[in-house]
Design an enzyme around this catalytic site. Structure first.
Site, PDB file in Angstrom:
ATOM      1  N   SER A 683       0.971  -0.989   0.212  1.00  0.00           N
ATOM      2  CA  SER A 683       0.240   0.069   0.128  1.00  0.00           C
ATOM      3  C   SER A 683       0.838   1.103  -0.240  1.00  0.00           C
ATOM      4  CB  SER A 683      -0.976  -0.346   1.542  1.00  0.00           C
ATOM      5  OG  SER A 683      -0.082   0.121   2.697  1.00  0.00           O
ATOM      6  N   LYS A 726      -6.192   4.236   8.489  1.00  0.00           N
ATOM      7  CA  LYS A 726      -5.486   4.694   8.401  1.00  0.00           C
ATOM      8  C   LYS A 726      -5.778   6.231   8.179  1.00  0.00           C
ATOM      9  CE  LYS A 726      -3.227   1.506   5.074  1.00  0.00           C
ATOM     10  NZ  LYS A 726      -3.224   1.066   4.296  1.00  0.00           N
TER      11      LYS A 726
END
Length: 787
Positions: A683, A726
């Site tokens: 990611s 996140k």
């Protein structure tokens, strides 16, 4: 060779014997069926009735050759022949003398050979050594006869009268139960003295073996006699106890078993099996070990709740209230439980679901299971599976084992005394397997609504209905749960708490609980919201609230100490100003965004087991030969993402206005700070690529923008996981804008409302869109003006 031995040559027929050896002076009968042997017998009868008999090396060989029999045997006199049915002849022979085979001169239709007959010249008297050997052999043979009891004692009289060493030795050997190989060894020794020594050696070995056999037989006989005696005494004791009325207690217990069994509503097959066990118990002594095993088994059976269950509390509003009282947040879990209760209210026979709560430590997976039991008015039972390696822990041990017990499931059902509890399997992802079996495979039947109606424990060996049990499992990670087991469960993911959720949990549950546990007055410790947020941000770093609870416990202990030192104290107020006094220096610091854009530095977002984190990815360019250096303890997947990003940049060099030869004359160093912490995953792909582009173009990257997404060689941005965590990390670090993959738009709803309002979330599909939002001409000019 002995000087008194001479050899005389003869020619005669030969018969190989199977499994037999004959000595001189020995009379023996045996059956002859092979055609070649019959021909040899007939030829011998025509001549002097003498024949040479020797042993085959392997008795299984039906048609022997010269190499298949020994070359030392005995010349025998045929005494009698008798024809038996089936072309078989029974022969009686007497051994005459030893002979050795010199040459076989004919093989068909029978063996004919040239022999060397052994003859002994007459001696006046045996020497003293030979006399001593004969006496030793005689003494040993007497002991052999006495110990073995396989040889008649009368033979001793016959042997004691023999004075010739040769004949004495052969007669003793002929009357012993020896193996054919041992007999052949003696037969092949021509010197009488040597033969006596070998025979004495064999006798001593045989006596030792016979002594051991005798001891074993005596021990076995003694054991059998003891068991018979014990049985007889027990029967007598049983009769005496019955006469005295002392065994009435055991009989009353059996009657009680029978009465309870009649009243129970259980299947006929199970009832018959237990009746059989009770019947076995009736016929045994109450003090026997087997009776104790059966009694334990029957007691376990009756202690199981075959027809006992609690009545579900199906009022949805009451259940909602209890769940909200015990836990803040966890909306998905609460919604699923209320759905189950609604269906139970409509359909009484519904099978219990198998729920699996997956999430980081401390988010309330175990405690929510207790609340579910309370909300449903069910009993609660918890079994920890962490480190369980033995399949018998789940299914139990068979009764053939000493100390056998039921498995954990049946045992827990027995303890809770209800067939429909809320059953929690804690840490199901921590099970292991080894040579004792695979407990995860044993769980397949338990956690399958179609199979657990007839769950069979190895100890009980009768089916028990688990279909009404509400099974809940917890795990920190799905990756270690086997696929077939995971397929049987309904996965409910519990993500980490937001700061505001932690604040509410601390105010409503944790602080009051710690004040009560430390015996302080209600409200004695006051912590304003701002101070509580400082505790959450700077003294704990976790997805759950365990460390937060321990930290609040520490504050309560400090407050208790202050109260003991000053009993007049009415309240302890903890503020941001005096927080360090109670808890010391900040344990954690959150990286805030830089004030201005910088070249080659981009903020990425990462997921960890304790929540989301921001990653400040730095890129440095140096003159070199095109090496790519990656530091910060990166995993293989992350390194490959960096390589993919670099390949994308090279393919788009002209469009990005980057020197085509940068990969030949320049080294690129990518570093992710906090190098002691391992990092992996795809990611950070677009973040690393953006940082490299910023460094190569000299265009600063906006410091208030963070991003997450996997990159492809074509510059596409692919989906990632952990978006909620996140986003929380970005909000905590002061980020204004977050770039996410277009495919993650569906996950935006999971982000708390207050965080969504504070962040500008931009879905992107390609790297071009990423660069448009982070590398801008305005930022470039602003940066130059400030310089």
């Amino acid at each position: 060779m002995n000087e008194n031995i001479v050899f005389r040559e003869h020619t005669m027929t030969l018969i190989p014997l199977r499994g037999l050896a004959i000595f001189p002076y020995m009379v023996l009968h045996f059956d002859v069926g092979r055609e070649k042997s019959i021909n040899a017998l007939e030829e011998a009868m025509v001549s002097e009735q003498l024949i040479f008999l020797t042993s085959q090396k392997e008795a299984e060989i039906d048609i022997p050759t010269v190499d298949d029999f020994y070359h030392v045997g005995t010349i025998c006199k045929i005494k009698q022949m008798l024809k038996l049915p089936g072309d078989t002849i029974r022969v009686l022979v007497e051994g005459v003398s030893r002979a050795r085979l010199r040459e076989v001169i004919q093989e068909e239709p029978y063996f004919k050979a040239v022999l060397e007959e052994v003859e002994y010249l007459e001696e006046a008297e045996p020497d003293k050594e030979t006399e001593a050997l004969m006496r030793s052999v005689m003494d040993a043979f007497e002991e052999y006869v006495n110990v073995g009891s396989k040889v008649t004692p009368e033979i001793l009289l016959t042997i004691s009268d023999i004075e010739e060493p040769d004949r004495f030795c052969d007669t003793v050997a002929a009357n012993m139960n020896l193996k054919p190989k041992q007999k052949q060894d003696i037969l092949e020794i021509f010197d009488p003295k040597e033969r006596l020594e070998r025979l004495y050696e064999i006798l001593l070995e045989e006596i030792e073996i016979l002594e051991i056999e005798k001891n074993i037989n005596m021990r076995v006989k003694k054991q059998v006699n003891r068991l018979q005696k014990e049985y007889y005494l027990r029967e007598q004791l049983k009769a005496i106890q019955k006469e005295l009325g002392e065994d009435e207690e055991a009989l009353d217990e059996i009657d009680e078993y029978k009465e309870r069994l009649v009243k129970m509503k259980i299947p006929k097959e199970i009832k018959e099996k237990i009746e059989k066990e009770i019947k076995r118990l009736t016929s045994m002594s109450s003090s026997s070990a087997e009776a104790a095993v059966i009694r334990n088994y029957v007691d376990t059976f009756f202690s199981l709740p075959w027809d006992k269950e609690t009545k579900d509390k199906l009022e949805i509003k009451d259940a909602q209230k209890i769940l909200d009282e015990d836990h803040f947040g966890l909306e998905k879990v609460k919604e699923r439980i209320l759905e189950y209760l609604s269906i139970r209210k409509l359909a009484k026979s519904m099978k219990g679901p198998i729920l699996c709560f997956v999430g980081p430590p401390g988010v309330g997976k175990t405690s929510i299971a207790k609340s579910i039991a309370r909300a449903m008015n069910r009993k609660f039972v918890r079994v920890s599976l962490g480190g369980v390696r033995d399949e018998a822990e789940i299914r139990g041990h068979r009764r053939t084992y000493v100390g056998a017990i039921p498995g954990r499931i049946i045992n827990a059902i027995k303890e809770v005394k209800s067939k429909n509890p809320v059953f929690l399997f804690d840490e199901i992802d921590k099970m292991a397997s080894d040579f004792r079996g695979d407990p995860a495979s044993a769980m397949l039947e338990v956690l399958d609504p179609e199979q657990n109606k007839e769950f069979t424990d190895h100890y009980m060996e009768i089916p028990f209905d688990l279909s009404k049990v509400l099974f809940i499992t917890t795990a920190n990670s799905l990756s270690t749960i086997p696929g077939p087991l995971r397929d049987r469960m309904e996965i409910i993911e519990l993500s980490g708490y937001t700061e505001m959720e932690k604040l509410e949990i601390a105010k409503r549950h944790l602080l009051p609980k710690q004040i009560k546990e430390h015996s302080l007055a209600e409200g004695f410790v006051k912590i304003p919201d701002k101070t509580m947020l400082d505790i959450i941000n700077y003294y704990t770093r976790e997805s759950g609230v365990r460390t937060l609870e321990r930290t609040l416990g520490k504050l309560c202990r400090k407050a208790a100490k202050s109260y003991v030192e000053n009993p007049k104290l009415n309240m302890v107020k903890v503020t941001s100003a005096n927080l360090e006094k109670y808890l010391g220096k900040h344990r954690y610091s959150y990286q805030m965004v830089a004030e201005k854009p910088q070249v080659g530095i981009v903020t990425g977002l990462a997921w960890t087991a304790v929540g989301g984190e921001t990653l400040s990815i730095e890129v440095a360019l140096m003159a070199g030969s095109g090496k790519l250096v990656l530091t910060g303890q990166l995993g293989d997947v992350m390194k490959e993402s960096a390589q993919a990003g670099l390949s994308f940049i090279r393919s788009k060099a002209k469009e990005l206005k980057i020197d085509d030869e940068f990969h030949k004359n320049m080294d690129i160093h990518i570093h992710i700070p906090e190098g002691a912490i391992p990092k992996d995953g795809p990611s950070a792909g677009i973040t690393m690529a953006t940082a490299v582009i910023s460094a190569l173009t000299g265009v600063p990257a906006r410091s208030d923008v963070a991003m997450t997404g996997e990159i492809t060689l074509r510059g596409r941005v692919l989906e990632i996981g952990g978006l909620k965590e996140k986003a929380l990390a970005a909000h905590r670090a002061g980020i204004k804008t977050v770039l996410i993959p277009k495919e993650n738009e569906k996950d935006i709803d999971e982000i708390p409302h207050n965080v969504r309002r504070a962040l500008k979330i931009i879905p992107v599909e390609t790297m071009d869109e990423v660069l448009e939002n982070i590398l801008t001409a305005e930022d470039d000019k602003e940066d130059k003006n400030e310089n």
